[in-house]
Design a protein around this motif. Structure first.
Motif, PDB file in Angstrom:
ATOM      1  N   VAL A 208     -32.017  62.184  25.641  1.00  0.00           N
ATOM      2  CA  VAL A 208     -32.829  63.220  26.284  1.00  0.00           C
ATOM      3  C   VAL A 208     -34.031  62.575  26.956  1.00  0.00           C
ATOM      4  O   VAL A 208     -34.734  61.766  26.346  1.00  0.00           O
ATOM      5  CB  VAL A 208     -33.296  64.263  25.233  1.00  0.00           C
ATOM      6  N   SER A 209     -34.278  62.950  28.223  1.00  0.00           N
ATOM      7  CA  SER A 209     -35.439  62.413  28.930  1.00  0.00           C
ATOM      8  C   SER A 209     -36.525  63.456  29.153  1.00  0.00           C
ATOM      9  O   SER A 209     -37.659  63.110  29.502  1.00  0.00           O
ATOM     10  CB  SER A 209     -35.018  61.833  30.285  1.00  0.00           C
ATOM     11  N   ALA A 210     -36.205  64.748  28.972  1.00  0.00           N
ATOM     12  CA  ALA A 210     -37.192  65.812  29.148  1.00  0.00           C
ATOM     13  C   ALA A 210     -36.638  67.087  28.522  1.00  0.00           C
ATOM     14  O   ALA A 210     -35.436  67.196  28.247  1.00  0.00           O
ATOM     15  CB  ALA A 210     -37.507  66.033  30.624  1.00  0.00           C
ATOM     16  N   LEU A 211     -37.514  68.057  28.303  1.00  0.00           N
ATOM     17  CA  LEU A 211     -37.080  69.348  27.795  1.00  0.00           C
ATOM     18  C   LEU A 211     -37.995  70.438  28.324  1.00  0.00           C
ATOM     19  O   LEU A 211     -39.131  70.183  28.726  1.00  0.00           O
ATOM     20  CB  LEU A 211     -37.044  69.351  26.262  1.00  0.00           C
ATOM     21  N   MET A 212     -37.463  71.668  28.349  1.00  0.00           N
ATOM     22  CA  MET A 212     -38.249  72.809  28.812  1.00  0.00           C
ATOM     23  C   MET A 212     -37.705  74.079  28.186  1.00  0.00           C
ATOM     24  O   MET A 212     -36.578  74.133  27.696  1.00  0.00           O
ATOM     25  CB  MET A 212     -38.207  72.917  30.336  1.00  0.00           C
ATOM     26  N   TRP A 213     -38.536  75.119  28.214  1.00  0.00           N
ATOM     27  CA  TRP A 213     -38.162  76.445  27.729  1.00  0.00           C
ATOM     28  C   TRP A 213     -38.136  77.395  28.920  1.00  0.00           C
ATOM     29  O   TRP A 213     -39.090  77.461  29.685  1.00  0.00           O
ATOM     30  CB  TRP A 213     -39.154  76.931  26.683  1.00  0.00           C
ATOM     31  N   LEU A 214     -37.042  78.133  29.075  1.00  0.00           N
ATOM     32  CA  LEU A 214     -36.904  79.074  30.183  1.00  0.00           C
ATOM     33  C   LEU A 214     -37.139  80.504  29.715  1.00  0.00           C
ATOM     34  O   LEU A 214     -36.604  80.930  28.688  1.00  0.00           O
ATOM     35  CB  LEU A 214     -35.502  78.993  30.793  1.00  0.00           C
ATOM     36  N   THR A 215     -37.911  81.245  30.491  1.00  0.00           N
ATOM     37  CA  THR A 215     -38.056  82.680  30.277  1.00  0.00           C
ATOM     38  C   THR A 215     -36.864  83.392  30.913  1.00  0.00           C
ATOM     39  O   THR A 215     -36.158  82.824  31.750  1.00  0.00           O
ATOM     40  CB  THR A 215     -39.345  83.196  30.916  1.00  0.00           C
ATOM     41  N   PRO A 216     -36.603  84.648  30.543  1.00  0.00           N
ATOM     42  CA  PRO A 216     -35.498  85.371  31.177  1.00  0.00           C
ATOM     43  C   PRO A 216     -35.617  85.452  32.698  1.00  0.00           C
ATOM     44  O   PRO A 216     -34.601  85.351  33.405  1.00  0.00           O
ATOM     45  CB  PRO A 216     -35.577  86.754  30.524  1.00  0.00           C
ATOM     46  N   ASP A 217     -36.833  85.606  33.235  1.00  0.00           N
ATOM     47  CA  ASP A 217     -36.985  85.707  34.689  1.00  0.00           C
ATOM     48  C   ASP A 217     -36.576  84.412  35.382  1.00  0.00           C
ATOM     49  O   ASP A 217     -35.875  84.431  36.403  1.00  0.00           O
ATOM     50  CB  ASP A 217     -38.431  86.055  35.046  1.00  0.00           C
ATOM     51  N   VAL A 218     -37.012  83.280  34.855  1.00  0.00           N
ATOM     52  CA  VAL A 218     -36.640  81.999  35.457  1.00  0.00           C
ATOM     53  C   VAL A 218     -35.150  81.742  35.250  1.00  0.00           C
ATOM     54  O   VAL A 218     -34.461  81.257  36.155  1.00  0.00           O
ATOM     55  CB  VAL A 218     -37.495  80.861  34.869  1.00  0.00           C
ATOM     56  N   GLU A 249     -41.913  59.471  27.819  1.00  0.00           N
ATOM     57  CA  GLU A 249     -42.282  58.185  28.382  1.00  0.00           C
ATOM     58  C   GLU A 249     -41.489  57.076  27.685  1.00  0.00           C
ATOM     59  O   GLU A 249     -40.770  57.313  26.710  1.00  0.00           O
ATOM     60  CB  GLU A 249     -43.785  57.970  28.221  1.00  0.00           C
ATOM     61  N   GLU A 250     -41.615  55.848  28.178  1.00  0.00           N
ATOM     62  CA  GLU A 250     -40.833  54.750  27.633  1.00  0.00           C
ATOM     63  C   GLU A 250     -41.150  54.493  26.162  1.00  0.00           C
ATOM     64  O   GLU A 250     -40.284  54.030  25.402  1.00  0.00           O
ATOM     65  CB  GLU A 250     -41.076  53.476  28.448  1.00  0.00           C
ATOM     66  N   ASP A 251     -42.363  54.781  25.740  1.00  0.00           N
ATOM     67  CA  ASP A 251     -42.726  54.560  24.342  1.00  0.00           C
ATOM     68  C   ASP A 251     -42.333  55.734  23.441  1.00  0.00           C
ATOM     69  O   ASP A 251     -42.630  55.739  22.246  1.00  0.00           O
ATOM     70  CB  ASP A 251     -44.226  54.293  24.207  1.00  0.00           C
TER      71      ASP A 251
END
Length: 328
Positions: A208-218, A249-251
């Motif tokens: 995994v390189s990133a994560l996010m939470w989506l609302t119903p509208d998005v 980040e890399e660390d």
């Protein structure tokens, strides 16, 4: 461990599916884009599918494939010499977890750029189901392995959303497919808030390189961008220009990432490339999630009329009690 496989009930008994055949096609998918209602037996280490009810079937779920499914295309054209697909492999079983917080947001992760399969794609946590593994346990294991997140016993419920026929590469213009899965999307509803869940997430940087939470509208806006069709994008005018995510980040530390909305609305390209986007199967799962919330998803050609069949509580699999499924 070896991966669990998918079987079809075509002539009175479960049969393995050849890697090169379209599961949707074998189950009677017509010229339309689906989804198609499919009866399923979802038991330890085995997924049996049929277009008709059968003894032991415990769920009735929508099955979908992308308009550009390479296996559907290969079913309709003669084999090209020198381009044979494996004959000693079947269709593998995958599971993906749509994790919903008590705030009614859902978690997506961006696959690491170094992965050989589907790099840089935004997807829910998921992966192979192993032999003799319960489907929920497989999803919770993947959630743990990718995000370091364990859901406490008694603090979540779950329900199956739908099935997706997945190939990689996803289009013949990218090359012949090397992987063939049926992915079961599970909606796991936590009693914890987004903030509580986020505080315990420890992403695995190798996956995994990133994560996010989506609302119903998005999520509705993302689901409206239908890969492989000319569907107009009927997007709300008040859609935010960006979404806040977290990037590793890399660390291994996480930093805020302002992700342009245009990235989430990006369509699948004609030729293979590693551009960041939301996967086609994830868009399908988001539409199912919105339906579960009681929200009408945006108009979409491939989401045309699914036979309503029995009520939702009848075609969903009998869920395990919330205190079952270890999640490792």
């Amino acid at each position: 461990m070896a991966a669990a496989r998918v079987q079809l009930l075509l002539s009175g008994r479960p049969e393995s599916v050849s890697f090169a055949r379209s599961v949707c096609g074998l189950l009677g998918a017509g010229p339309g884009l689906g989804p198609w209602p499919i009866h399923c037996s979802l038991k330890r280490g085995r997924l049996v599918l049929s277009s008709r009810p059968f003894p032991g079937a415990s769920a009735r779920l929508p099955l979908q494939r992308p308009p550009f499914c390479p296996f559907a295309a290969l079913d309709e054209r003669p084999r090209v010499p020198g381009a044979e697909l494996p004959t000693d492999r079947g269709v593998d079983l995958g599971v993906a977890v749509i994790l919903q917080s008590s705030d009614k947001t859902v978690l997506l992760t961006r696959r690491a750029r170094t992965l050989s399969v589907s790099p840089n794609l935004w997807v829910p946590p998921g992966g192979h189901v192993e032999l003799q593994e319960e489907l929920l346990d497989g999803g919770l294991r993947e959630l743990w392995e990718e995000c370091g997140l364990h859901l406490p016993q008694g603090q979540f419920s779950w329900v199956p959303l739908g099935l997706w026929e997945s190939a990689y590469p996803p289009k013949l213009s990218w090359g012949l497919p090397k992987y063939h899965h049926i992915v079961l999307y599970l909606l796991v509803i936590s009693q914890e808030s987004q903030q509580q869940l986020q505080a315990r997430i420890q992403p695995n940087p190798s996956e995994v390189s990133a994560l996010m939470w989506l609302t119903p509208d998005v999520a509705a806006a993302v689901a409206a961008t239908e890969d492989g069709t000319e569907t107009p994008r009927l997007l709300p005018q008040d859609l935010p220009p960006s979404v806040l995510a977290l990037e590793l980040e890399e660390d291994g530390r996480a930093r805020p990432l302002v992700l342009p909305m245009s990235t989430l609305l990006r369509m699948i390209p004609t030729m293979a490339e590693g551009k960041e986007r939301v996967s086609t199967g994830t868009k399908f799962a988001l539409r199912l999630w919105l339906q579960h919330l009681g929200r009408t998803p945006p108009p979409c050609k491939s989401a045309a009329h699914l036979d309503p069949g029995p009520a939702k509580e009848e075609w969903n699999m009998d869920p395990l009690p919330p205190n079952q499924g270890s999640g490792k």
